[in-house]
Design an enzyme around this catalytic site. Structure first.
Site, PDB file in Angstrom:
ATOM      1  N   LYS A  60       7.489  18.272  10.996  1.00  0.00           N
ATOM      2  CA  LYS A  60       6.293  18.395  10.333  1.00  0.00           C
ATOM      3  C   LYS A  60       7.704  18.672   9.336  1.00  0.00           C
ATOM      4  CE  LYS A  60       2.369  21.180  12.501  1.00  0.00           C
ATOM      5  NZ  LYS A  60       1.254  22.494  12.171  1.00  0.00           N
ATOM      6  N   GLN A 107       2.062  29.027  11.730  1.00  0.00           N
ATOM      7  CA  GLN A 107       2.030  27.880  13.196  1.00  0.00           C
ATOM      8  C   GLN A 107       1.737  28.471  14.236  1.00  0.00           C
ATOM      9  OE1 GLN A 107       2.831  25.227  13.641  1.00  0.00           O
ATOM     10  NE2 GLN A 107       2.140  24.759  15.641  1.00  0.00           N
ATOM     11  N   ASP A 130      -3.538  24.230   6.218  1.00  0.00           N
ATOM     12  CA  ASP A 130      -3.913  24.478   7.709  1.00  0.00           C
ATOM     13  C   ASP A 130      -5.733  24.256   7.335  1.00  0.00           C
ATOM     14  OD1 ASP A 130      -2.484  23.417   9.799  1.00  0.00           O
ATOM     15  OD2 ASP A 130      -2.100  25.914  10.582  1.00  0.00           O
TER      16      ASP A 130
HETATM   17  N1  LIG Z   1      -0.773  25.768  12.655  1.00  0.00           N
HETATM   18  C1  LIG Z   1      -1.213  24.795  13.620  1.00  0.00           C
HETATM   19  N2  LIG Z   1      -1.292  25.159  14.767  1.00  0.00           N
HETATM   20  C2  LIG Z   1      -1.457  24.812  15.127  1.00  0.00           C
HETATM   21  C3  LIG Z   1      -1.616  22.684  14.836  1.00  0.00           C
HETATM   22  C4  LIG Z   1      -2.132  23.142  13.878  1.00  0.00           C
HETATM   23  O1  LIG Z   1      -2.832  21.890  13.273  1.00  0.00           O
HETATM   24  N3  LIG Z   1      -1.745  24.195  12.774  1.00  0.00           N
HETATM   25  N4  LIG Z   1      -1.857  22.468  15.748  1.00  0.00           N
HETATM   26  C5  LIG Z   1      -1.445  22.364  17.419  1.00  0.00           C
HETATM   27  C6  LIG Z   1       0.378  21.234  17.415  1.00  0.00           C
HETATM   28  N5  LIG Z   1       0.541  21.020  16.594  1.00  0.00           N
HETATM   29  C7  LIG Z   1       0.946  21.611  15.149  1.00  0.00           C
HETATM   30  O2  LIG Z   1       1.117  22.098  14.661  1.00  0.00           O
HETATM   31  C8  LIG Z   1       1.154  19.182  16.573  1.00  0.00           C
HETATM   32  C9  LIG Z   1       0.359  19.073  18.046  1.00  0.00           C
HETATM   33  C10 LIG Z   1       0.552  17.558  18.405  1.00  0.00           C
HETATM   34  C11 LIG Z   1       1.341  16.602  17.624  1.00  0.00           C
HETATM   35  C12 LIG Z   1       2.178  15.453  18.159  1.00  0.00           C
HETATM   36  O3  LIG Z   1       2.402  14.615  17.266  1.00  0.00           O
HETATM   37  N6  LIG Z   1       1.737  14.978  19.075  1.00  0.00           N
HETATM   38  C13 LIG Z   1       2.753  13.842  20.009  1.00  0.00           C
HETATM   39  C14 LIG Z   1       3.335  13.897  21.253  1.00  0.00           C
HETATM   40  C15 LIG Z   1       4.685  14.743  20.734  1.00  0.00           C
HETATM   41  C16 LIG Z   1       5.138  15.467  21.650  1.00  0.00           C
HETATM   42  O4  LIG Z   1       5.676  14.307  22.387  1.00  0.00           O
HETATM   43  O5  LIG Z   1       5.186  16.789  22.051  1.00  0.00           O
HETATM   44  C17 LIG Z   1       1.637  12.894  20.157  1.00  0.00           C
HETATM   45  O6  LIG Z   1       0.373  13.321  20.704  1.00  0.00           O
HETATM   46  O7  LIG Z   1       1.619  11.179  20.278  1.00  0.00           O
HETATM   47  C18 LIG Z   1       1.653  17.132  16.438  1.00  0.00           C
HETATM   48  C19 LIG Z   1       1.546  18.384  16.316  1.00  0.00           C
HETATM   49  C20 LIG Z   1      -1.132  23.446  18.003  1.00  0.00           C
HETATM   50  N7  LIG Z   1      -0.840  24.922  16.928  1.00  0.00           N
END
Ligand SMILES: Nc1nc2c(c(=O)[nH]1)N[C@@H](CN(C=O)c1ccc(C(=O)N[C@@H](CCC(=O)O)C(=O)O)cc1)CN2
Length: 312
Positions: A60, A107, A130
């Site tokens: 991020k 997070q 968020d």
């Molecule tokens: N405060 C927050 N915590 C969490 C959130 C959130 O929206 N706010 N969401 C998830 C984790 N997350 C962002 O925080 C998140 C998860 C996945 C991805 C992403 O781009 N995934 C890729 C694969 C990445 C990899 O190789 O691991 C994909 O799906 O293509 C971005 C952000 C929980 N916590």
């Protein structure tokens, strides 16, 4: 899988890839940021040493830098107390002004000894990029403008990007988390979908999911949804990100939807490369909109109400 089945899969579902939709959203965020009198700024708070959380926050912050936004990461130790966490949030809430902080992101998940709901409720709703503060959740459920949680809002942007109709459609959501399932239900209702929310206590889940024109799965269970649970031609959005072991001993990512669903669905998001990138892109847009609200719209109240564009 046989070659025949593989061929059938290829012919069936349209792939709704995240990167092109995320690029369009990031482009819109960049253009909006260019109209503002300030550089949007976001503070990330991470507690403990969860490797996935470290990686997400790094991603991020990198994206924010690419867009020319300011960001700072506050990495707190695993033994951080609830009072310490609230104190840091209070300091960031109070950081106003030209070089102030417009967005505060905590997070998740937090270490087990910390209360995430209590900490989220300490964030100034105007800085709640968020969309997880109770004020943001209330505005969403009242159909009023506000900052929306990033993954559900990212799903809506993805549907919009691929011109998938939503109004009048029966949307079935599997999962009722505060992060995805619940806010997504509100967002879909706000654009005239008929919404059913199913969850782990729903008897005969397949009977419910087969009724969906639009099936959105955020259950956190790898391959929960199998082809027999999907109406032919339905749009399927897979929000699940599960790490499963492989023969080589290395974990790989897979969704909540079994890959064979591609033979039945009309359209399907991949994992990885589907909803995930939308989460980060939506966070950038929320940060720019929060900066806009705090500088251009001059909201003095405690709500995070914003321009009508945020209604969905
Ligand atoms: N405060 C927050 N915590 C969490 C959130 C959130 O929206 N706010 N969401 C998830 C984790 N997350 C962002 O925080 C998140 C998860 C996945 C991805 C992403 O781009 N995934 C890729 C694969 C990445 C990899 O190789 O691991 C994909 O799906 O293509 C971005 C952000 C929980 N916590």
């Amino acid at each position: 899988m046989t070659t025949d089945r593989a061929a059938a899969r290829t012919d069936a579902a349209r792939t709704l890839g995240g990167p092109p939709a995320a690029a369009a959203l990031l482009d819109a965020a960049t253009r909006l940021a260019a109209t503002l009198p300030v550089t949007p700024s976001i503070a990330f708070i991470r507690v403990g040493d969860d490797p996935a959380s470290e990686s997400y926050v790094r991603g991020k912050a990198k994206k924010a830098a690419e867009l020319g936004l300011h960001s700072a990461v506050y990495a707190l130790p695993d033994n951080t107390t609830q009072a310490d966490l609230h104190a840091l949030i209070g300091t960031l809430n109070a950081d106003h002004g030209v070089h102030g902080v417009h967005g505060v992101l905590l997070q998740l998940p937090l270490p087990a000894h910390l209360n995430a709901d209590a900490a989220l409720a300490c964030i100034d709703p105007r800085k709640d990029v968020d969309g997880l503060h109770p004020v943001s959740a209330g505005l969403l459920w009242q159909g009023q403008p506000g900052l929306r949680p990033c993954t559900p809002a990212g799903v809506m942007a993805l549907l919009d990007h691929y011109r998938i109709p939503v109004a009048g459609q029966h949307a079935v959501i599997v999962g009722r988390s505060a992060l995805v399932g619940r806010p997504l239900a509100g967002l879909l209702l706000n654009v005239d979908a008929t919404v059913t929310v199913a969850h782990r206590a729903t008897p005969d889940l397949g009977d419910v999911t087969r009724r969906a024109d639009l099936l959105i799965v955020a259950a956190g269970q790898a391959h929960l949804i199998t082809p027999d649970m999907v109406r032919p031609g339905a749009t399927v959005i897979d929000v699940g990100i599960n790490r499963v072991p492989t023969d080589t001993g290395k974990a790989r990512l897979t969704g909540d939807v079994h890959p064979d669903v591609a033979a039945v669905a009309g359209a399907l998001t991949p994992v990885p490369g589907g909803v995930g990138p939308m989460t980060v892109a939506q966070l950038m847009m929320n940060t720019v909109q929060a900066a806009q609200n705090q500088t251009v719209h001059g909201h003095a109240d405690q709500s995070n109400g914003a321009s009508g564009e945020l209604l969905r």
